[in-house]
Scaffold this motif. Structure first.
Motif, PDB file in Angstrom:
ATOM      1  N   ASN A 197       0.698  -1.315   0.101  1.00  0.00           N
ATOM      2  CA  ASN A 197       0.016  -0.033  -0.020  1.00  0.00           C
ATOM      3  C   ASN A 197       0.910   1.219   0.078  1.00  0.00           C
ATOM      4  O   ASN A 197       0.517   2.281  -0.699  1.00  0.00           O
ATOM      5  CB  ASN A 197      -0.836  -0.051   1.292  1.00  0.00           C
ATOM      6  CG  ASN A 197      -2.088  -1.264   1.086  1.00  0.00           C
ATOM      7  OD1 ASN A 197      -2.254  -1.521   0.173  1.00  0.00           O
ATOM      8  ND2 ASN A 197      -2.356  -1.423   2.268  1.00  0.00           N
TER       9      ASN A 197
ATOM     10  N   PHE B 195       1.725   2.579  -3.345  1.00  0.00           N
ATOM     11  CA  PHE B 195       0.662   3.414  -4.146  1.00  0.00           C
ATOM     12  C   PHE B 195       0.539   4.740  -3.674  1.00  0.00           C
ATOM     13  O   PHE B 195       0.361   5.806  -4.203  1.00  0.00           O
ATOM     14  CB  PHE B 195      -0.616   2.594  -3.936  1.00  0.00           C
ATOM     15  CG  PHE B 195      -0.890   1.401  -4.738  1.00  0.00           C
ATOM     16  CD1 PHE B 195      -1.299   1.390  -5.938  1.00  0.00           C
ATOM     17  CD2 PHE B 195      -0.697   0.044  -4.166  1.00  0.00           C
ATOM     18  CE1 PHE B 195      -1.406   0.403  -6.926  1.00  0.00           C
ATOM     19  CE2 PHE B 195      -0.726  -0.973  -4.781  1.00  0.00           C
ATOM     20  CZ  PHE B 195      -1.332  -0.808  -6.393  1.00  0.00           C
ATOM     21  N   LEU B 196       1.158   4.861  -2.175  1.00  0.00           N
ATOM     22  CA  LEU B 196       0.889   6.126  -1.712  1.00  0.00           C
ATOM     23  C   LEU B 196       1.980   7.229  -1.677  1.00  0.00           C
ATOM     24  O   LEU B 196       2.041   8.279  -1.845  1.00  0.00           O
ATOM     25  CB  LEU B 196       0.566   6.099  -0.082  1.00  0.00           C
ATOM     26  CG  LEU B 196      -0.580   5.353   0.321  1.00  0.00           C
ATOM     27  CD1 LEU B 196      -0.629   5.185   1.816  1.00  0.00           C
ATOM     28  CD2 LEU B 196      -1.713   6.234  -0.241  1.00  0.00           C
TER      29      LEU B 196
ATOM     30  N   PRO C  91       4.061   7.833  -4.242  1.00  0.00           N
ATOM     31  CA  PRO C  91       4.353   8.640  -5.554  1.00  0.00           C
ATOM     32  C   PRO C  91       3.274   9.600  -5.721  1.00  0.00           C
ATOM     33  O   PRO C  91       3.437  10.490  -6.596  1.00  0.00           O
ATOM     34  CB  PRO C  91       4.407   7.627  -6.615  1.00  0.00           C
ATOM     35  CG  PRO C  91       3.538   6.504  -6.173  1.00  0.00           C
ATOM     36  CD  PRO C  91       3.813   6.291  -4.712  1.00  0.00           C
ATOM     37  N   LEU C  92       2.286   9.723  -4.870  1.00  0.00           N
ATOM     38  CA  LEU C  92       1.028  10.565  -5.043  1.00  0.00           C
ATOM     39  C   LEU C  92       1.575  12.262  -4.839  1.00  0.00           C
ATOM     40  O   LEU C  92       0.978  12.806  -5.788  1.00  0.00           O
ATOM     41  CB  LEU C  92       0.165  10.205  -4.140  1.00  0.00           C
ATOM     42  CG  LEU C  92      -0.712   9.053  -4.014  1.00  0.00           C
ATOM     43  CD1 LEU C  92      -1.807   9.001  -3.024  1.00  0.00           C
ATOM     44  CD2 LEU C  92      -1.201   8.954  -5.564  1.00  0.00           C
ATOM     45  N   PRO C  93       2.573  12.681  -4.214  1.00  0.00           N
ATOM     46  CA  PRO C  93       3.042  13.889  -4.097  1.00  0.00           C
ATOM     47  C   PRO C  93       3.265  14.243  -5.437  1.00  0.00           C
ATOM     48  O   PRO C  93       3.221  15.663  -5.663  1.00  0.00           O
ATOM     49  CB  PRO C  93       3.975  14.010  -3.108  1.00  0.00           C
ATOM     50  CG  PRO C  93       3.735  12.892  -2.201  1.00  0.00           C
ATOM     51  CD  PRO C  93       3.218  11.753  -2.929  1.00  0.00           C
TER      52      PRO C  93
ATOM     53  N   ALA D 144       2.009  14.179  -8.094  1.00  0.00           N
ATOM     54  CA  ALA D 144       0.697  14.711  -8.641  1.00  0.00           C
ATOM     55  C   ALA D 144       0.465  16.429  -8.587  1.00  0.00           C
ATOM     56  O   ALA D 144       0.150  17.127  -9.291  1.00  0.00           O
ATOM     57  CB  ALA D 144      -0.493  14.144  -8.329  1.00  0.00           C
TER      58      ALA D 144
ATOM     59  N   LEU E 243       4.807   9.520 -12.117  1.00  0.00           N
ATOM     60  CA  LEU E 243       3.806   8.864 -11.194  1.00  0.00           C
ATOM     61  C   LEU E 243       2.960   7.930 -12.066  1.00  0.00           C
ATOM     62  O   LEU E 243       2.757   6.726 -11.329  1.00  0.00           O
ATOM     63  CB  LEU E 243       2.771  10.075 -11.048  1.00  0.00           C
ATOM     64  CG  LEU E 243       1.405   9.697 -10.318  1.00  0.00           C
ATOM     65  CD1 LEU E 243       1.677   9.401  -8.993  1.00  0.00           C
ATOM     66  CD2 LEU E 243       0.314  10.852 -10.653  1.00  0.00           C
TER      67      LEU E 243
ATOM     68  N   LEU F  80       2.992   4.043 -10.125  1.00  0.00           N
ATOM     69  CA  LEU F  80       1.752   3.499  -9.725  1.00  0.00           C
ATOM     70  C   LEU F  80       1.738   2.007 -10.511  1.00  0.00           C
ATOM     71  O   LEU F  80       1.204   0.911  -9.924  1.00  0.00           O
ATOM     72  CB  LEU F  80       0.572   4.370 -10.226  1.00  0.00           C
ATOM     73  CG  LEU F  80       0.575   5.309  -9.325  1.00  0.00           C
ATOM     74  CD1 LEU F  80      -0.717   6.229  -9.741  1.00  0.00           C
ATOM     75  CD2 LEU F  80       0.352   5.095  -7.833  1.00  0.00           C
TER      76      LEU F  80
END
Length: 205
Positions: A39, A42-43, A45-47, A49, A67, A71
């Motif tokens: 999990n 998945f979290l 690389p979100l920054p 965006a 990104l 993912l």
């Protein structure tokens, strides 16, 4: 010596015997490895965006590409761990057709290299991030099973036949689960669960 007499009105011993508890789907279950670490993939690389919209168009494009790559790497890693758990649960199994975790490691290194390049790195820094990211991914999650698993005394041809039958049986069980879930009948779902436990016990022996 005392002797027990029984009659029509005497209590039957079979009536008082406890009924065997049904075997549930969690009997013999192992703790899954598809959890917190995956999990986080998945979290993490979100920054990127948000970072993509605070730079120029080239930096934005590179961050969004990174990104997507990271993912995709996380998804491949999760599916690879699930395939490995199914492989470990069987005595006879074929290796995964696609080495998802190895591809996930390669994509993780590629994504980190793109991030380093977007931050203004030259050639050496992205290469270092790529190698380090792929190596750490393999250390954390390991490679995929690369050999078929067979029982002793069974040749590869017979092992392959058994593995194909097991894969087909698992497909049937998944199809049955989806069909029964549409009925929303808990009694039928419980019966199917007990049936699946029995079948999977047979497949693993």
């Amino acid at each position: 010596m005392a002797q027990r007499y029984g009659g029509r009105h005497s209590p039957d011993q079979s009536d008082t015997a406890p009924a065997p508890s049904p075997r549930g789907g969690y009997r013999g279950a192992r703790r899954t490895r598809v959890g917190g670490r995956v999990n986080m993939l998945f979290l993490a690389p979100l920054p990127l965006a948000f970072r993509a919209f605070f730079g120029g168009p080239v930096e934005m494009a590179l961050n969004l590409v990174a990104l997507g790559i990271l993912l995709l790497a996380a998804w491949l890693t999760r599916e690879g761990l699930r395939a490995e758990e199914a492989y470990d649960a069987r005595r006879i199994a074929r290796r995964p057709a696609i080495p998802r975790k190895i591809f996930g490691a390669a994509l993780t290194g590629t994504g980190l290299a793109v991030v380093a390049h977007a931050a203004g790195g030259g050639v050496a820094e992205p290469a270092i991030y790529a190698v380090a990211g792929a190596a750490l991914h393999l250390l954390a999650f390991g490679p995929d099973p690369l050999r078929d698993k067979s029982a002793e005394g069974i040749d590869s041809f017979q092992s392959d036949r058994v593995a194909r039958v097991v894969d087909r049986a698992e497909d049937y069980l998944r199809a049955m689960t989806q069909a029964i879930a549409a009925t929303r009948d808990r009694d039928i779902e419980a019966r199917l669960e007990r049936f699946q436990v029995t079948v999977r016990d047979m497949l693993r022996t």
